[in-house]
Write an enzyme that holds these catalytic residues in place. Structure first.
Site, PDB file in Angstrom:
ATOM      1  N   ALA A 264     -16.582  -6.603 -12.332  1.00 31.59           N
ATOM      2  CA  ALA A 264     -17.592  -6.125 -11.279  1.00 31.59           C
ATOM      3  C   ALA A 264     -17.891  -5.853 -10.097  1.00 31.59           C
ATOM      4  O   ALA A 264     -18.687  -6.981  -9.345  1.00 31.59           O
ATOM      5  CB  ALA A 264     -18.506  -7.536 -12.196  1.00 31.59           C
TER       6      ALA A 264
ATOM      7  N   SER B  80       0.806  -1.781   0.063  1.00 35.98           N
ATOM      8  CA  SER B  80       0.022  -0.039  -0.314  1.00 35.98           C
ATOM      9  C   SER B  80       0.912   1.373   0.293  1.00 35.98           C
ATOM     10  O   SER B  80       1.706   1.400   0.626  1.00 35.98           O
ATOM     11  CB  SER B  80      -0.761   0.002   0.809  1.00 35.98           C
ATOM     12  OG  SER B  80      -1.763   1.812   1.263  1.00 35.98           O
ATOM     13  N   LEU B  81       0.237   2.220  -0.913  1.00 35.37           N
ATOM     14  CA  LEU B  81       0.869   3.157  -0.674  1.00 35.37           C
ATOM     15  C   LEU B  81       0.144   4.946   0.321  1.00 35.37           C
ATOM     16  O   LEU B  81       0.743   5.541   0.294  1.00 35.37           O
ATOM     17  CB  LEU B  81       1.005   4.294  -2.604  1.00 35.37           C
ATOM     18  CG  LEU B  81       1.960   3.393  -3.326  1.00 35.37           C
ATOM     19  CD1 LEU B  81       1.220   3.279  -4.750  1.00 35.37           C
ATOM     20  CD2 LEU B  81       3.516   3.580  -3.077  1.00 35.37           C
ATOM     21  N   SER B  82      -1.047   4.246   1.045  1.00 40.74           N
ATOM     22  CA  SER B  82      -1.492   5.089   1.670  1.00 40.74           C
ATOM     23  C   SER B  82      -0.860   5.667   2.341  1.00 40.74           C
ATOM     24  O   SER B  82      -0.393   6.772   3.333  1.00 40.74           O
ATOM     25  CB  SER B  82      -2.781   4.271   2.113  1.00 40.74           C
ATOM     26  OG  SER B  82      -3.799   3.589   1.496  1.00 40.74           O
TER      27      SER B  82
ATOM     28  N   ASP C 154     -13.556   6.373  -3.117  1.00 41.87           N
ATOM     29  CA  ASP C 154     -12.738   6.093  -4.499  1.00 41.87           C
ATOM     30  C   ASP C 154     -13.249   6.545  -6.087  1.00 41.87           C
ATOM     31  O   ASP C 154     -13.074   6.691  -6.785  1.00 41.87           O
ATOM     32  CB  ASP C 154     -13.070   4.603  -4.867  1.00 41.87           C
ATOM     33  CG  ASP C 154     -11.837   3.578  -3.647  1.00 41.87           C
ATOM     34  OD1 ASP C 154     -10.300   4.133  -3.844  1.00 41.87           O
ATOM     35  OD2 ASP C 154     -11.963   2.425  -3.899  1.00 41.87           O
TER      36      ASP C 154
ATOM     37  N   THR D 182      -8.643  -1.408   2.032  1.00 41.55           N
ATOM     38  CA  THR D 182      -8.274  -2.223   1.207  1.00 41.55           C
ATOM     39  C   THR D 182      -9.160  -3.576   1.114  1.00 41.55           C
ATOM     40  O   THR D 182      -9.828  -3.829   2.071  1.00 41.55           O
ATOM     41  CB  THR D 182      -7.159  -2.047   0.224  1.00 41.55           C
ATOM     42  OG1 THR D 182      -7.008  -2.460  -1.171  1.00 41.55           O
ATOM     43  CG2 THR D 182      -5.932  -2.524   1.523  1.00 41.55           C
TER      44      THR D 182
ATOM     45  N   ASN E  16     -14.677   2.856   1.570  1.00 43.60           N
ATOM     46  CA  ASN E  16     -12.440   2.335   1.763  1.00 43.60           C
ATOM     47  C   ASN E  16     -12.749   3.483   2.563  1.00 43.60           C
ATOM     48  O   ASN E  16     -10.974   3.427   3.061  1.00 43.60           O
ATOM     49  CB  ASN E  16     -12.104   3.051  -0.056  1.00 43.60           C
ATOM     50  CG  ASN E  16     -11.951   4.728   0.443  1.00 43.60           C
ATOM     51  OD1 ASN E  16     -13.553   5.127   0.327  1.00 43.60           O
ATOM     52  ND2 ASN E  16     -10.956   4.971  -0.399  1.00 43.60           N
TER      53      ASN E  16
ATOM     54  N   TYR F  94      -1.101  -0.365 -10.351  1.00 44.34           N
ATOM     55  CA  TYR F  94       0.669   0.942 -10.032  1.00 44.34           C
ATOM     56  C   TYR F  94       1.648   0.004 -10.142  1.00 44.34           C
ATOM     57  O   TYR F  94       2.885   0.741 -10.409  1.00 44.34           O
ATOM     58  CB  TYR F  94      -0.130   2.201  -9.370  1.00 44.34           C
ATOM     59  CG  TYR F  94      -0.140   1.589  -7.447  1.00 44.34           C
ATOM     60  CD1 TYR F  94       1.029   1.479  -7.125  1.00 44.34           C
ATOM     61  CD2 TYR F  94      -1.237   1.270  -7.856  1.00 44.34           C
ATOM     62  CE1 TYR F  94       1.069   0.995  -5.649  1.00 44.34           C
ATOM     63  CE2 TYR F  94      -1.166   1.038  -5.827  1.00 44.34           C
ATOM     64  CZ  TYR F  94      -0.020   0.506  -5.896  1.00 44.34           C
ATOM     65  OH  TYR F  94      -0.352  -0.012  -4.094  1.00 44.34           O
TER      66      TYR F  94
ATOM     67  N   LYS G 265     -13.410  -3.396   2.066  1.00 41.10           N
ATOM     68  CA  LYS G 265     -14.152  -2.886   1.621  1.00 41.10           C
ATOM     69  C   LYS G 265     -15.824  -3.099   1.652  1.00 41.10           C
ATOM     70  O   LYS G 265     -16.911  -2.372   1.952  1.00 41.10           O
ATOM     71  CB  LYS G 265     -14.598  -2.220  -0.165  1.00 41.10           C
ATOM     72  CG  LYS G 265     -13.426  -1.230   0.408  1.00 41.10           C
ATOM     73  CD  LYS G 265     -12.792  -1.304  -1.368  1.00 41.10           C
ATOM     74  CE  LYS G 265     -11.754  -0.767  -1.865  1.00 41.10           C
ATOM     75  NZ  LYS G 265     -11.014   0.426  -2.911  1.00 41.10           N
TER      76      LYS G 265
END
Length: 330
Positions: free
Chosen positions: A151, A32-34, A125, A80, A105, A254, A84
Site C-alpha cells: 500500500a 539496481s538494473l537501471s 512505473d 527508487t 520515479n 526479481y 519516489k
C-alpha cells in the site's frame, strides 16, 4: 572533481567526451538494473560515447542536497525507494500521472530560459506495469478482479495501472492503509473504489488471490512467502482442474527469481509477468523522456537479460556500492 565510478563497469560520469549524464539514486541501490538498461539503450541509439549513466546510494535526507546541485549536463535521474515520494517537494513541475499517484520515479532536467533548468517529475512505473502485464496476458484479456499486495508508492502506481487495464474496483491487501503517500490516498485522488483487506492471516490473503484475475505484488522479497505457501495448499485442496489459467501475477521482486509467490502461482497454472519486465518498460519510457529519442526495447531487453545472467553466474551476488560521485556546483 573526483573520479566517478559505479558498480556496473566502472563508468566515469566525468570522463572526457561525456556531455550528458544520468544516474539512478536510492537507498539501498547497489542491486539496481537501471545502469544495464539505460546503457543498452545508449549503445543502440549511438549515444554511448557522449552519454554516461551512473548509480549512487542516496537517502531521503541527502536527496535535497543532491538535487540542488544538478546542472545542465544532467539529463535526469531514475529514483527508487525511498525517494519516489521524498522528491516531490523538490520539483518545479510534476506530471499529472505522477501527481495523482504521489510517486515520482523519473526526474528530468529540462532547459529553461533562466538557464538553471526545470526539474520535472514523471511516473513511468505505471507504463512499466501495464506493458509487462499486457505482454504476458492472453489476447483480448481484461481483468475484472484485481488485487494489490502492499500500500505504498509502487502500489499507488499499480492502482493506476489496474485502472488503465480496465479494473476500477481493486482490492488492497496491506498491514496498514493510513498516512500520506499511501495507496489508499492515491485511490481517492484517482476516483477508484478499493476494498481494503488487512494483512493478518496468510490463508485469507491466499483466498483473495485465488479468485483474482490479476495480482500485483509490490512488497519486498520474503514478505509474501507465507501467502505463497497458503496459496499452494489452497489450490492443492480444491477440485477445480483449471487452476489459475488465464489469470496473471506480476511480482515486482526479481531477486530472488522466481520468488516463492511466482512458483506457487505458476504451479497452479497461472501466467506470470516477470518483475524485471516492469523495470524494462519503465526504463524504456525514462530513456525517451531523458534523451528525446525512442530506444529499441528489444536491445534493452537483451542487455537486461545479459546482466541477470551475469549475476546468476556469480551466485546472485550484488556488487559493492560505488564511491560517492561529485555533483558540480552551480
Amino acid at each position: 572533481m573526483s573520479r566517478v565510478d559505479d558498480v556496473l563497469g566502472g563508468q566515469d560520469l566525468s570522463a572526457p567526451g561525456v556531455e550528458r549524464r544520468a544516474a539512478v539514486l536510492g537507498h539501498p541501490v547497489a542491486h539496481s538494473l537501471s545502469p544495464a538498461l539505460h546503457r543498452s539503450a545508449y549503445a543502440q541509439l549511438g549515444l554511448d560515447t557522449t552519454w554516461a549513466y551512473g548509480l549512487q546510494d542516496v537517502t531521503a535526507a541527502e536527496l535535497p542536497g543532491v538535487v540542488e546541485q544538478l546542472d545542465g549536463t544532467w539529463a535526469g535521474l531514475s529514483l527508487t525507494m525511498p525517494l519516489k515520494q521524498a522528491v516531490l517537494p523538490l520539483l518545479d513541475v510534476v506530471d499529472p500521472l505522477a501527481d495523482v499517484t504521489g510517486a515520482v520515479n523519473t526526474l528530468v532536467v529540462q532547459p529553461a530560459r533562466a538557464g538553471t533548468g526545470l526539474l520535472v517529475g514523471f511516473n513511468t512505473d505505471v507504463h512499466g506495469i501495464v506493458a509487462t502485464v499486457r505482454e504476458a496476458a492472453p489476447p483480448g484479456w481484461r481483468p475484472e478482479r484485481g488485487v494489490i499486495l502492499g500500500a505504498r508508492a509502487t502500489a499507488s502506481s499499480a492502482l493506476a495501472a489496474l485502472g488503465e487495464l480496465g479494473c476500477t474496483s481493486p482490492t488492497l491487501v496491506a498491514r496498514s492503509f493510513a498516512g500520506p503517500g499511501s495507496a489508499a490516498a492515491a485511490a481517492h485522488k484517482m476516483g477508484l473504489t478499493t476494498t481494503n483487506l488487512p494483512w493478518s492471516r496468510s490463508e485469507d490473503v491466499a483466498a483473495v488471490l485465488r479468485d483474482a484475475d490479476l495480482v500485483i505484488s509490490t512488497v519486498p522479497a520474503g514478505v509474501a512467502d507465507p501467502v505463497a505457501a497458503a496459496l499452494t495448499a489452497l489450490v492443492a485442496g480444491e477440485a477445480r482442474p483449471e487452476g489459475l489459467t488465464d489469470r496473471v501475477l506480476l511480482d515486482v521482486v526479481y531477486d530472488p527469481w522466481p520468488s516463492p509467490l511466482v512458483r506457487a502461482w505458476s504451479g497452479a497454472g497461472g501466467t506470470v509477468a516477470p518483475g524485471w519486465g516492469m523495470l524494462l518498460h519503465q526504463a524504456e519510457a525514462q530513456v525517451r523522456l531523458m534523451t528525446g529519442r525512442v530506444p529499441d526495447v528489444e536491445a534493452m531487453r537483451t542487455g537486461l537479460l545479459a546482466e541477470l545472467a551475469r549475476r546468476a553466474a556469480a551466485g546472485g551476488a550484488v556488487p559493492a556500492p560505488p564511491p560517492p560521485f561529485d555533483l558540480p556546483q552551480r
